[in-house]
Write a protein that holds these residues in place. Structure first.
Motif, PDB file in Angstrom:
ATOM      1  N   LEU A 265       0.826  -1.202   0.000  1.00 48.01           N
ATOM      2  CA  LEU A 265       0.000   0.000   0.000  1.00 48.01           C
ATOM      3  C   LEU A 265       0.859   1.251   0.000  1.00 48.01           C
ATOM      4  O   LEU A 265       0.554   2.242  -0.652  1.00 48.01           O
ATOM      5  CB  LEU A 265      -0.935  -0.003   1.211  1.00 48.01           C
TER       6      LEU A 265
ATOM      7  N   VAL B 110      -0.531   5.094  -0.760  1.00 44.85           N
ATOM      8  CA  VAL B 110      -1.710   5.230   0.080  1.00 44.85           C
ATOM      9  C   VAL B 110      -1.250   5.765   1.420  1.00 44.85           C
ATOM     10  O   VAL B 110      -0.299   5.239   2.005  1.00 44.85           O
ATOM     11  CB  VAL B 110      -2.413   3.868   0.272  1.00 44.85           C
TER      12      VAL B 110
ATOM     13  N   ILE C 208      -9.544   0.850   3.523  1.00 39.73           N
ATOM     14  CA  ILE C 208      -8.847   2.071   3.129  1.00 39.73           C
ATOM     15  C   ILE C 208      -9.881   3.099   2.710  1.00 39.73           C
ATOM     16  O   ILE C 208     -10.721   2.819   1.853  1.00 39.73           O
ATOM     17  CB  ILE C 208      -7.904   1.803   1.943  1.00 39.73           C
TER      18      ILE C 208
ATOM     19  N   LEU D  33     -10.358   6.302   0.686  1.00 35.24           N
ATOM     20  CA  LEU D  33      -9.573   7.005  -0.325  1.00 35.24           C
ATOM     21  C   LEU D  33     -10.321   8.236  -0.811  1.00 35.24           C
ATOM     22  O   LEU D  33     -11.546   8.302  -0.765  1.00 35.24           O
ATOM     23  CB  LEU D  33      -9.351   6.103  -1.535  1.00 35.24           C
TER      24      LEU D  33
ATOM     25  N   LEU E  65      -8.387   7.314  -6.489  1.00 34.11           N
ATOM     26  CA  LEU E  65      -8.853   5.955  -6.724  1.00 34.11           C
ATOM     27  C   LEU E  65      -8.208   5.281  -7.939  1.00 34.11           C
ATOM     28  O   LEU E  65      -7.676   4.184  -7.855  1.00 34.11           O
ATOM     29  CB  LEU E  65     -10.372   5.968  -6.893  1.00 34.11           C
TER      30      LEU E  65
ATOM     31  N   ILE F 127     -11.505  -0.933  -0.411  1.00 34.17           N
ATOM     32  CA  ILE F 127     -11.224   0.471  -0.693  1.00 34.17           C
ATOM     33  C   ILE F 127     -12.545   1.213  -0.753  1.00 34.17           C
ATOM     34  O   ILE F 127     -13.435   0.837  -1.527  1.00 34.17           O
ATOM     35  CB  ILE F 127     -10.462   0.602  -2.028  1.00 34.17           C
TER      36      ILE F 127
END
Lengths: 521, 152
Positions: A6, A11, A26, A28, A33, A79
């Motif tokens: 990650l 990230v 996660i 985001l 994305l 995500i």
């Protein structure tokens, strides 16, 4: 390991939270994305499982979210991208074709705004007005839509329909194949005929503990794997430990189900290539498996065994003894598989409908279809669930990716299933010990449950809600992923081979249409 | 004998058990049942088998077929198989289903189609058991000797 990947994909570690022993969530930003998905799936080679849209307005203040599920051996990454009501949604399906169907599904069922040119409804394409958005929370599951349906389905004039199934297993679904001369040039798939609105019913009418039974009715061939995946999703969300006895019972039934499903498919393939004796022989072997299920759970199909936290009832020594006898009988009758593998009719299918490894990864193929193309991924081994860690089995892999290997790989899996069943039946734990664990529902938890269904990786994602109900339930059946390869395997082949090529993907349409379907593969 | 087999959005469970039941019935009768149509292609059938809760997609499919052959169809004896087809089953009030064979017929007749059924037999179970299918088919064919005499 996951944290490192990650980080390499830029990230922010602050946005990553560990919500289960192997699950990461996660949050985001919308702008990030595309880059993150591209990095994780295309550069790092993680497996893209599914995506879904969630109407979060019942849990927090009026917002929508898109959730992407990415897996790799030994971990699941969720995500989440939170959006405002009127924001146009991000998408990744132009770089990752596997995401196309689920993104279009989210747009259609939630009515999210998109910057893509969308000319028609993708899923509810029966002429329903655009104000029908079933997955919005204000939509009631028992709304009557039948008077709104105008039933316009446009089929292009120059397409020829192909019927791939044995006449008695007829689910209506349109595979439209365009051929020039003796060569297929285009494939169109029209589905959604079997859409029963299951996710909405599970989220609204039923309580959390009732959903395993509707989950089992997603499919009449591989239902138990759906109820297991659902239970695992809730167990992972609420952090429930399943007793050993229940895990072994689940393993036993899952493998019996795999036998049942594979033997049916192989029988249908034998029928479609003209091997009538083998067809009948395989159906007879399948009947032995059905009888074993009847002995164990009292019903030939729809076992009704799973509950959240365990199983409903235990097996007795007498039942186990009878099933052992049947499995012995089954092993003798399975010699017929060798005859199938050696047959001339099947050998003709070598180099027909080839799916190369790269496109299998990009299109998100799963299960025997992916393993026949050389993708070494089996949920049973890579993300062990039930009691698969405690039994020995091999995962057959082949490299050719043609129709022949897709069929042969299933023959091998049948042998492995019998091996697992024999090991499980010899365990004493099957007849003594606790059956289930108590649990306490809590709202707002996310969990992912994954099983290796007979057709491949099966993903259930749940978000728990108030009042011991589900807030969101997403089912990604294996056929949903596998139908995406339709065009890749069919284009360039002869229309005469199309039925057996489609059959070798083992499309199970009631699973796929549990909610939705799409137009273009 | 002309046979129609409609899967109105079933999960395949009943369809597979139906096959097992039909094989048993054929063994018992010593005659072969005809290859069924899967969509309405003729105006007259002798025997119709129905599975599934009647999804809107399948409603559209049947409407499409009926518009092609005319507004009237005679389905003959109808055998409704499985809990879903009998009364919608677990999906009875879902937005995407009509809720069983009776409501499905009501939808069709409200659109001006005239469907005739000589008799309707409901076989429950989730899924139906092959023994029940066998019993129903054998009994039905024995009650109507003109049907059985048209079989090979």
């Amino acid at each position: 390991m996951v944290i490192k990947i990650l980080e390499e994909c830029e990230v922010d570690p602050q946005n990553v939270s560990k919500i289960g022993p192997d699950t990461f969530l996660i949050d985001l930003d919308k702008r990030q994305l595309r880059d993150v998905i591209k990095c994780l799936v295309l550069d790092k080679g993680l497996h893209f499982s599914t995506c879904l849209g969630v109407d979060y307005s019942g849990l927090r203040q009026g917002s929508m979210a898109l959730i992407y599920v990415v897996t790799r051996p030994s971990s699941k990454i969720i995500i989440r991208v939170t959006l405002n009501e009127n924001e146009s949604i991000p998408y990744v399906h132009d770089i990752l074709p596997a995401a196309e169907w689920c993104e279009l599904e989210a747009m259609d069922l939630l009515g999210l705004k998109t910057s893509l040119p969308v000319e028609d409804r993708f899923i509810l394409h029966w002429g329903l007005p655009s104000k029908v958005q079933p997955l919005r929370k204000e939509f009631k599951h028992n709304t009557r839509l039948s008077n709104m349906v105008s039933c316009r389905v446009s089929k292009p004039e120059d397409f020829v329909e192909v019927d791939p199934h044995h006449p008695f297993f007829y689910e209506h679904e349109d595979f439209l194949i365009k051929a020039i001369g003796n060569r297929i040039v285009d494939v169109l798939y029209i589905g959604s005929y079997i859409n029963r609105g299951i996710e909405k019913v599970g989220e609204s009418r039923l309580k959390m503990e009732q959903v395993p039974f509707i989950a089992e009715r997603i499919c009449g061939i591989c239902g138990f794997t759906h109820s297991t995946a659902y239970c695992q999703a809730v167990e992972s969300a609420l952090d429930i430990d399943v007793p050993e006895r229940a895990r072994f019972e689940r393993t036993l039934m899952l493998e019996l189900e795999r036998l049942e499903s594979h033997l049916l498919l192989l029988a249908l393939i034998a029928y479609s290539v003209g091997l009538r004796d083998i067809f009948l022989g395989l159906l007879r072997s399948r009947e032995i498996v059905m009888n074993a299920c009847d002995i164990l759970v009292g019903n030939r199909k729809m076992y009704g065994l799973n509950v959240i936290g365990g199983v409903r009832y235990g097996f007795e020594t007498r039942q186990i003894r009878d099933v052992k006898e049947l499995i012995k009988k089954l092993k003798t009758s399975l010699k017929i598989l060798d005859a199938l593998k050696e047959s001339q009719e099947l050998r003709k299918l070598k180099d027909v409908g080839v799916l190369p490894k790269e496109s299998a990864h990009k299109l998100g193929a799963v299960g025997p279809v992916a393993r026949a193309s050389g993708i070494d991924y089996d949920v049973r081994r890579d993300l062990p669930y039930a009691a698969y860690e405690e039994v020995d089995f091999d995962v057959p892999i082949m490299d050719q990716g043609d129709t022949y290997s897709r069929i042969v790989i299933r023959c091998e899996e049948v042998i492995q299933s019998v091996r697992i069943i024999e090991q499980v039946l010899n365990r004493d734990v099957l007849t003594k010990g606790d059956l289930r664990t108590e649990y306490y529902p809590a709202p707002g938890k996310i969990g992912v449950g994954m099983t290796e269904a007979p057709r491949g990786e099966n993903v259930h994602l749940v978000i728990t809600g108030h009042d011991s109900r589900l807030y969101r339930w997403k089912v990604r059946a294996p056929t949903y992923a596998n139908l995406a390869v339709l065009r890749a395997v069919l284009v360039g082949e002869s229309p005469r081979d199309a039925p057996v090529i489609i059959a070798s993907l083992d499309p199970c349409l009631s699973c796929t249409d549990r909610l939705v379907m799409v137009r273009r593969t | 004998m002309r046979m129609l087999y409609l899967n109105l959005g079933g999960c395949n469970g009943c369809d597979i058990e139906l096959l097992a039941g039909v094989v048993r019935a054929m063994e018992k009768l010593g005659r072969e049942l005809p290859h069924p149509d899967h969509s309405v292609k003729s105006e007259r059938y002798d025997l119709t088998l129905v599975t599934g809760p009647g999804t809107l997609g399948n409603l559209c499919r049947i409407i499409r077929d009926l518009e092609r052959i005319g507004k009237e169809v005679d389905l003959g004896h109808v055998v409704v198989l499985g809990s879903c087809a009998c009364g919608g089953g677990i999906w009875y009030d879902s937005y995407m289903v009509c809720g069983g064979w009776d409501l499905f017929l009501k939808e069709l007749s409200s659109r001006g189609f005239r469907i005739r059924c000589r008799s309707t037999i409901y076989v429950t179970g989730c899924p139906v058991r092959p023994e029940d299918v066998e019993k129903v088919l054998v009994q039905l064919l024995h009650n109507y000797p003109n049907l059985i005499s048209s079989l090979r």
